[in-house]
Design a protein around this motif. Sequence first.
Motif: not given
Length: 284
Positions: A162-163, A188-189, A203-212
């Motif tokens: 998330t962050d 979604k962004g 590792l691939e750290l993927i910060q999801v969009t606000e909406a997700d």
Amino acid sequence: MLRDLVNGVQHLGIPVWDMEQAAAWYEQKLGFERMQEKSVFYPVRLDILFLRLHDLIIALYKPAAHLLPALQKRGNGVIDHFAIDAPDFRACAERVYKRGAMLHASTPKGCVLYDHIGEKGVRGVNFEGPSGEVVELCHDYNHPYGSETGLQGWSHLAVKVTDLKVSLPFYEKLGFDKTMSGYLDTPKGRMQIVFVTNHGFTLELIQVTEADRQELKDRGEGRLDHIALDVKDARAAFFLCKSQGFLVTDTSLNELPLFEHGVRYFTILGPDGEKIQLNEKKTW
Ligand SMILES: [Fe+2]
């Protein structure tokens, strides 16, 4: 320091409901080889099979029968997918496809170019694993492959977060260093992406969009259950994690008769609830 104890990744834990079918999928479609097969009691019987493709080790495990229904209902978790390096990407993807692996819904048309990852971009295609896990084949244009061909083992493991401002320092404490970043635009962004590496394991750290974000919070344990980091001294790591405020989910160290002389391990949770085992292979 905790980071001095971590020697990269040891294995990726994948719960399965049909061990033979799952193992055959990894052997026949991707060329994994069997390393070790064991039944342990944890505290109920757990069948476990380690498979290897170069430096990528997956631990398929079949929990006790009464736990299977919950397992089969699992969706995709915080640990989102894992990726195997494929220098001659198109040939590898075609071979896997021809052997009958199904494309995953996340790449319905096959190969995708992620041109904002690193300076040169990454190509990937996602397949659906035998227990619903997402298995990516990946060609990283930022990485020199020389004349390698065929599947090379570990490319990366993707964790949705998330962050990044929280997750990056968390993984840095575990000894990972930032090596590459980028972004992915979605309807979604924008998703910001950071790659971190420890002893060659990325590792691939993927910060999801606000909406997700809510969707990510609602994800429970997923088809990819845990990632095990290799540590030199599990006892020292256990006390360091406790004193440094990591969320340790075990009250003491666990031991299992795996690999040659057994393993000693405990589990911590990452910022988004991802399960990370710190696992020491006993040497005698
Ligand atoms: Fe990926």
